[in-house]
Design a protein around this motif. Structure first.
Motif, PDB file in Angstrom:
ATOM      1  N   SER A  81       0.827  -1.201   0.000  1.00 51.68           N
ATOM      2  CA  SER A  81       0.000   0.000   0.000  1.00 51.68           C
ATOM      3  C   SER A  81       0.865   1.255   0.000  1.00 51.68           C
ATOM      4  O   SER A  81       0.594   2.213  -0.730  1.00 51.68           O
ATOM      5  N   VAL A  82       1.912   1.276   0.818  1.00 55.16           N
ATOM      6  CA  VAL A  82       2.772   2.460   0.867  1.00 55.16           C
ATOM      7  C   VAL A  82       3.561   2.611  -0.431  1.00 55.16           C
ATOM      8  O   VAL A  82       3.833   3.738  -0.875  1.00 55.16           O
ATOM      9  N   LEU A  83       3.900   1.517  -1.080  1.00 61.38           N
ATOM     10  CA  LEU A  83       4.564   1.601  -2.391  1.00 61.38           C
ATOM     11  C   LEU A  83       3.626   2.192  -3.436  1.00 61.38           C
ATOM     12  O   LEU A  83       4.058   2.959  -4.310  1.00 61.38           O
ATOM     13  N   LEU A  84       2.354   1.838  -3.364  1.00 61.80           N
ATOM     14  CA  LEU A  84       1.377   2.397  -4.292  1.00 61.80           C
ATOM     15  C   LEU A  84       1.268   3.907  -4.104  1.00 61.80           C
ATOM     16  O   LEU A  84       1.137   4.663  -5.068  1.00 61.80           O
ATOM     17  N   THR A  85       1.349   4.354  -2.856  1.00 58.41           N
ATOM     18  CA  THR A  85       1.345   5.789  -2.566  1.00 58.41           C
ATOM     19  C   THR A  85       2.620   6.447  -3.050  1.00 58.41           C
ATOM     20  O   THR A  85       2.591   7.517  -3.654  1.00 58.41           O
ATOM     21  N   ALA A  86       3.767   5.806  -2.779  1.00 62.29           N
ATOM     22  CA  ALA A  86       5.066   6.396  -3.103  1.00 62.29           C
ATOM     23  C   ALA A  86       5.292   6.527  -4.602  1.00 62.29           C
ATOM     24  O   ALA A  86       5.920   7.481  -5.062  1.00 62.29           O
ATOM     25  N   LYS A  87       4.845   5.552  -5.382  1.00 57.96           N
ATOM     26  CA  LYS A  87       5.016   5.519  -6.835  1.00 57.96           C
ATOM     27  C   LYS A  87       6.458   5.294  -7.284  1.00 57.96           C
ATOM     28  O   LYS A  87       6.746   5.316  -8.479  1.00 57.96           O
ATOM     29  N   VAL A  88       7.353   5.092  -6.339  1.00 59.40           N
ATOM     30  CA  VAL A  88       8.761   4.857  -6.640  1.00 59.40           C
ATOM     31  C   VAL A  88       9.228   3.679  -5.785  1.00 59.40           C
ATOM     32  O   VAL A  88       8.922   3.627  -4.585  1.00 59.40           O
ATOM     33  N   ALA A  89       9.948   2.735  -6.381  1.00 53.63           N
ATOM     34  CA  ALA A  89      10.454   1.596  -5.626  1.00 53.63           C
ATOM     35  C   ALA A  89      11.350   2.070  -4.487  1.00 53.63           C
ATOM     36  O   ALA A  89      12.109   3.039  -4.633  1.00 53.63           O
ATOM     37  N   GLY A  90      11.252   1.408  -3.351  1.00 54.85           N
ATOM     38  CA  GLY A  90      12.067   1.784  -2.206  1.00 54.85           C
ATOM     39  C   GLY A  90      11.979   0.741  -1.116  1.00 54.85           C
ATOM     40  O   GLY A  90      11.169  -0.190  -1.174  1.00 54.85           O
ATOM     41  N   GLU A  91      12.836   0.904  -0.099  1.00 56.95           N
ATOM     42  CA  GLU A  91      12.845  -0.019   1.029  1.00 56.95           C
ATOM     43  C   GLU A  91      11.622   0.215   1.910  1.00 56.95           C
ATOM     44  O   GLU A  91      11.311   1.351   2.265  1.00 56.95           O
ATOM     45  N   THR A  92      10.936  -0.865   2.256  1.00 54.02           N
ATOM     46  CA  THR A  92       9.739  -0.770   3.091  1.00 54.02           C
ATOM     47  C   THR A  92       9.807  -1.761   4.241  1.00 54.02           C
ATOM     48  O   THR A  92      10.518  -2.765   4.187  1.00 54.02           O
ATOM     49  N   SER A  93       9.047  -1.442   5.273  1.00 52.20           N
ATOM     50  CA  SER A  93       8.825  -2.388   6.362  1.00 52.20           C
ATOM     51  C   SER A  93       7.473  -2.063   6.974  1.00 52.20           C
ATOM     52  O   SER A  93       6.916  -0.985   6.742  1.00 52.20           O
ATOM     53  N   ALA A  94       6.936  -2.987   7.731  1.00 47.84           N
ATOM     54  CA  ALA A  94       5.657  -2.759   8.406  1.00 47.84           C
ATOM     55  C   ALA A  94       5.656  -3.522   9.714  1.00 47.84           C
ATOM     56  O   ALA A  94       6.163  -4.642   9.801  1.00 47.84           O
ATOM     57  N   LYS A  95       5.078  -2.883  10.737  1.00 47.79           N
ATOM     58  CA  LYS A  95       4.994  -3.527  12.039  1.00 47.79           C
ATOM     59  C   LYS A  95       3.718  -3.096  12.728  1.00 47.79           C
ATOM     60  O   LYS A  95       3.410  -1.907  12.826  1.00 47.79           O
ATOM     61  N   CYS A  96       2.981  -4.064  13.207  1.00 51.38           N
ATOM     62  CA  CYS A  96       1.802  -3.803  14.038  1.00 51.38           C
ATOM     63  C   CYS A  96       2.190  -4.268  15.441  1.00 51.38           C
ATOM     64  O   CYS A  96       2.115  -5.473  15.736  1.00 51.38           O
ATOM     65  N   PRO A  97       2.648  -3.341  16.294  1.00 51.62           N
ATOM     66  CA  PRO A  97       3.288  -3.727  17.565  1.00 51.62           C
ATOM     67  C   PRO A  97       2.456  -4.633  18.443  1.00 51.62           C
ATOM     68  O   PRO A  97       2.997  -5.513  19.128  1.00 51.62           O
ATOM     69  N   ASN A  98       1.162  -4.421  18.451  1.00 52.92           N
ATOM     70  CA  ASN A  98       0.275  -5.241  19.281  1.00 52.92           C
ATOM     71  C   ASN A  98      -0.538  -6.220  18.450  1.00 52.92           C
ATOM     72  O   ASN A  98      -1.635  -6.624  18.851  1.00 52.92           O
ATOM     73  N   SER A  99       0.013  -6.582  17.284  1.00 51.72           N
ATOM     74  CA  SER A  99      -0.655  -7.465  16.341  1.00 51.72           C
ATOM     75  C   SER A  99      -1.938  -6.799  15.821  1.00 51.72           C
ATOM     76  O   SER A  99      -2.119  -5.595  15.948  1.00 51.72           O
ATOM     77  N   VAL A 100      -2.804  -7.581  15.185  1.00 54.31           N
ATOM     78  CA  VAL A 100      -4.085  -7.081  14.681  1.00 54.31           C
ATOM     79  C   VAL A 100      -5.191  -7.897  15.329  1.00 54.31           C
ATOM     80  O   VAL A 100      -5.245  -9.122  15.182  1.00 54.31           O
ATOM     81  N   THR A 101      -6.059  -7.222  16.050  1.00 57.75           N
ATOM     82  CA  THR A 101      -7.131  -7.896  16.772  1.00 57.75           C
ATOM     83  C   THR A 101      -8.186  -8.409  15.799  1.00 57.75           C
ATOM     84  O   THR A 101      -8.766  -7.631  15.031  1.00 57.75           O
ATOM     85  N   GLN A 102      -8.420  -9.701  15.829  1.00 55.26           N
ATOM     86  CA  GLN A 102      -9.377 -10.310  14.901  1.00 55.26           C
ATOM     87  C   GLN A 102     -10.750 -10.398  15.554  1.00 55.26           C
ATOM     88  O   GLN A 102     -11.240 -11.478  15.905  1.00 55.26           O
ATOM     89  N   LYS A 103     -11.382  -9.236  15.690  1.00 57.58           N
ATOM     90  CA  LYS A 103     -12.747  -9.139  16.180  1.00 57.58           C
ATOM     91  C   LYS A 103     -13.495  -8.128  15.333  1.00 57.58           C
ATOM     92  O   LYS A 103     -12.895  -7.163  14.837  1.00 57.58           O
ATOM     93  N   ALA A 104     -14.777  -8.338  15.158  1.00 53.10           N
ATOM     94  CA  ALA A 104     -15.585  -7.427  14.334  1.00 53.10           C
ATOM     95  C   ALA A 104     -15.452  -5.990  14.837  1.00 53.10           C
ATOM     96  O   ALA A 104     -15.639  -5.711  16.020  1.00 53.10           O
ATOM     97  N   GLY A 105     -15.068  -5.079  13.924  1.00 55.82           N
ATOM     98  CA  GLY A 105     -14.972  -3.664  14.256  1.00 55.82           C
ATOM     99  C   GLY A 105     -13.720  -3.258  14.998  1.00 55.82           C
ATOM    100  O   GLY A 105     -13.533  -2.064  15.287  1.00 55.82           O
ATOM    101  N   ALA A 106     -12.836  -4.200  15.322  1.00 51.46           N
ATOM    102  CA  ALA A 106     -11.624  -3.877  16.088  1.00 51.46           C
ATOM    103  C   ALA A 106     -10.670  -3.025  15.252  1.00 51.46           C
ATOM    104  O   ALA A 106     -10.503  -3.241  14.055  1.00 51.46           O
TER     105      ALA A 106
END
Length: 226
Positions: A81-106
């Protein structure tokens, strides 16, 4: 891309993305703001490596296996997603520190980096999610914009360059803009560009100065300095 809606199959279903952000439009005005000193970065044509409309999206490889944990799939999709925004190839990383809560609306918080610039994202699980479902729908929303120097230079050329159809502008240039920087949406980025116009300086000729701005979805715009 500021917002994206994703469907992820935990077992056998692939990834499906629906809805992409759009680039903002540039504003054009005439008048004062004539500066007589050339800015340091001369723009003489399209910028190499900037993705154009209709070209394939930039990808992060390898993609997670279908059996990979849900969090890995989310973080991978955020990097793309961030590459699509950037429009230029580059180094990326992503971290969700507390993970992603798998509950409706979370809602969960994540941070995506592009060339060192940190962009916070919110990930919201769909309200219709049922616990244990093999398909998870979610939205990801960038909370700040991303300014990419090459994209600004390319946008200036597209707007005012020799192939734009504009006849009053030449000698395009900008201040030195970082390769990547987090910026607010719908704001003045603090950077400027310019072009030479025979109409500037009360018809004597000179540089017209443009503020580099972002729109509500992060698209690049230019506003004349009065």
């Amino acid at each position: 891309m500021r917002n994206a809606k994703i469907l992820i199959g935990l077992v056998a279903a692939g990834l499906l993305t629906a809805g992409c952000g759009s680039t903002g439009s540039s504003s054009d005005s005439s008048g004062g703001g004539a500066a007589q000193k050339a800015m340091p970065v001369a723009i003489d044509g399209p910028q190499e490596g900037v993705r154009k409309r209709g070209e394939d999206n930039l990808k992060v490889t390898p993609a997670p296996e279908l059996s990979a944990p849900f969090i890995q799939k989310v973080e991978h999709r955020l990097r793309e997603s961030v590459l699509l925004t950037a429009k230029v190839a580059g180094e990326t990383s992503a971290k969700c520190p507390n993970s992603v809560t798998q509950k409706a609306g979370a809602v969960s918080q994540c941070v995506v980096t592009y060339e060192g610039a940190e962009i916070p994202y919110e990930v919201k699980i769909g309200d219709s999610y049922k616990e244990g479902s093999s398909i998870i729908s979610y939205n990801s929303t960038a909370k700040t914009g991303l300014l990419v120097g090459k994209v600004v230079y390319d946008a200036l050329n597209e707007r005012y360059g020799s192939e734009s159809g504009t006849t009053h502008a030449s000698k395009l240039a900008c201040e030195e803009i970082p390769a990547a920087k987090a910026v607010d949406f719908n704001s003045d980025t603090g950077y400027k560009c310019q072009y030479w116009s025979k109409h500037a300086n009360n018809g004597k000729g000179g540089y017209d100065t443009l503020r580099v701005t972002t729109g509500p979805t992060g698209g690049i715009g230019f506003e004349m300095v009065k």
